[in-house]
Design a protein around this motif. Sequence first.
Motif, PDB file in Angstrom:
ATOM      1  N   LEU A 104       0.722  -0.863  -0.138  1.00 10.89           N
ATOM      2  CA  LEU A 104      -0.075  -0.255   0.122  1.00 10.89           C
ATOM      3  C   LEU A 104       0.414   1.252  -0.340  1.00 10.89           C
ATOM      4  O   LEU A 104       2.014   1.087   0.369  1.00 10.89           O
ATOM      5  CB  LEU A 104      -1.214   0.264   1.407  1.00 10.89           C
ATOM      6  CG  LEU A 104      -2.263  -1.132   0.955  1.00 10.89           C
ATOM      7  CD1 LEU A 104      -2.831  -1.529   2.544  1.00 10.89           C
ATOM      8  CD2 LEU A 104      -3.238  -0.483  -0.048  1.00 10.89           C
ATOM      9  N   GLY A 105       0.400   2.257  -0.710  1.00 13.48           N
ATOM     10  CA  GLY A 105       0.998   3.486  -0.703  1.00 13.48           C
ATOM     11  C   GLY A 105       0.877   4.467   0.296  1.00 13.48           C
ATOM     12  O   GLY A 105      -0.480   4.912   1.246  1.00 13.48           O
ATOM     13  N   GLU A 106       1.844   5.444   0.347  1.00 11.05           N
ATOM     14  CA  GLU A 106       1.562   6.559   1.635  1.00 11.05           C
ATOM     15  C   GLU A 106       0.051   7.125   0.900  1.00 11.05           C
ATOM     16  O   GLU A 106      -0.380   7.797   2.325  1.00 11.05           O
ATOM     17  CB  GLU A 106       2.491   7.440   0.770  1.00 11.05           C
ATOM     18  CG  GLU A 106       2.648   8.339   2.703  1.00 11.05           C
ATOM     19  CD  GLU A 106       4.145   9.200   2.352  1.00 11.05           C
ATOM     20  OE1 GLU A 106       5.008   7.979   2.466  1.00 11.05           O
ATOM     21  OE2 GLU A 106       4.540  10.051   1.835  1.00 11.05           O
ATOM     22  N   ARG A 107       0.198   7.384   0.151  1.00 13.16           N
ATOM     23  CA  ARG A 107      -1.724   8.674  -0.142  1.00 13.16           C
ATOM     24  C   ARG A 107      -2.686   6.996   0.188  1.00 13.16           C
ATOM     25  O   ARG A 107      -3.534   7.858   0.724  1.00 13.16           O
ATOM     26  CB  ARG A 107      -1.175   8.342  -1.629  1.00 13.16           C
ATOM     27  CG  ARG A 107      -2.818   9.247  -2.361  1.00 13.16           C
ATOM     28  CD  ARG A 107      -2.330   9.402  -3.688  1.00 13.16           C
ATOM     29  NE  ARG A 107      -3.275  10.410  -4.621  1.00 13.16           N
ATOM     30  CZ  ARG A 107      -4.393   9.376  -5.032  1.00 13.16           C
ATOM     31  NH1 ARG A 107      -4.336   8.388  -5.016  1.00 13.16           N
ATOM     32  NH2 ARG A 107      -5.535   9.776  -5.584  1.00 13.16           N
ATOM     33  N   GLU A 108      -2.685   5.938  -0.248  1.00 10.10           N
ATOM     34  CA  GLU A 108      -3.652   5.091   0.585  1.00 10.10           C
ATOM     35  C   GLU A 108      -4.010   5.264   1.773  1.00 10.10           C
ATOM     36  O   GLU A 108      -4.832   5.245   2.475  1.00 10.10           O
ATOM     37  CB  GLU A 108      -3.623   4.052   0.330  1.00 10.10           C
ATOM     38  CG  GLU A 108      -4.052   3.202  -1.905  1.00 10.10           C
ATOM     39  CD  GLU A 108      -2.740   2.745  -2.642  1.00 10.10           C
ATOM     40  OE1 GLU A 108      -2.202   3.769  -3.735  1.00 10.10           O
ATOM     41  OE2 GLU A 108      -1.912   1.764  -2.326  1.00 10.10           O
TER      42      GLU A 108
END
Length: 315
Positions: free
Chosen positions: A201-205
């Motif tokens: 999972l990414g930072e924005r998520e």
Amino acid sequence: MKCRVCREPAVIDIRRHNANFCSDHFLRLVRDQTTKAIDEFQMIRPGERVLVAVSGGKDSLALWDVLNELGYEADGLYIGLGIGGYSDRSGEMTRAFAADRGLTLHEVDLRAEYDTDVPTAAKATRRVPCSACGMSKRHLFDQAALDGGYDAVATGHNLDDEAAVLFGNTLRWQTEYLARQLPVLPARPGFPRKIKPLVRLGEREMAAYCVLRGIDYIVEECPMAVGNKHLGYKEALNAIEATSPGSKHDFYFGFLARAAERFRDAAPAALESGDLATCERCGSPSTSEVCAFCRLIERSAGHEPVTLTRKGKPL
Ligand code: AMP
Ligand code: FES
Ligand code: ZN
Ligand code: ZN
């Protein structure tokens, strides 16, 4: 913009999945991706107890929340690093999160228990603050997990973090780090297993997850990390990702699938074999008579405390 699953209005687009999601299906995606990482890398076995290292930031609070939602037995650990008001505020966020949800939070405070803090230890030992900080955190995570009988320590490192660290290590071909940059490091005598369940999972998520779940987290960055190389690598990868979505994922997961194994022999032999001495101060495994953490404490305890300031005001 419609949700890929239910066609209701979407709240977020994830370009590397080429899809949009409504709130419910996005939250489900975060849980599913966490489960997928846990299963794929065998991070947690049934009945095991997990200690989540929580900084008060979005990733680690979200991780603690997701693990509880998924039914894992997961307690928290907060380390008071003594980085001025930043540490005070992150401690408050973490305590409030735990209290609201009735979760168990352990705390270790460097100043109260070791008579020092990260800014003072960095100055006294002339180390880069992030390196003194990282080493102390790793030591205290291990110790707290072993003392509390936890099977694994979970950290909130996400895909953006791991891709940026991999980028930095590859840029300099730091093979001994590449050998150990894995989503799971197995337990060894004196060390609990280390797991990073958010690698998919990414930072924005993670920020979106916190907003949608009503999780209050500390938004400010650590003042000692401002301008460090790691942030520069993240920016460079963000620029690539903007024109070529999925690059971070392919870089990191391609490394795991096709390259990581090639660096296995570069890991320090003593670490791999578990053939380590015991620190004569704290009893933890060490390559020398006194471990790096105890040496840091010895050199900095009692040192005049360093107060962090910006424009003459305490931070
Ligand atoms: P960082 O090294 O600050 O990027 O943090 C990486 C991970 O380490 C976070 O996601 C947390 O899981 C953990 N962590 C960082 N700071 C603390 C802290 N003060 N106390 C406990 N865990 C922390
Ligand atoms: Fe460790 Fe900033 S959190 S130096
Ligand atoms: Zn939906
Ligand atoms: Zn020691």
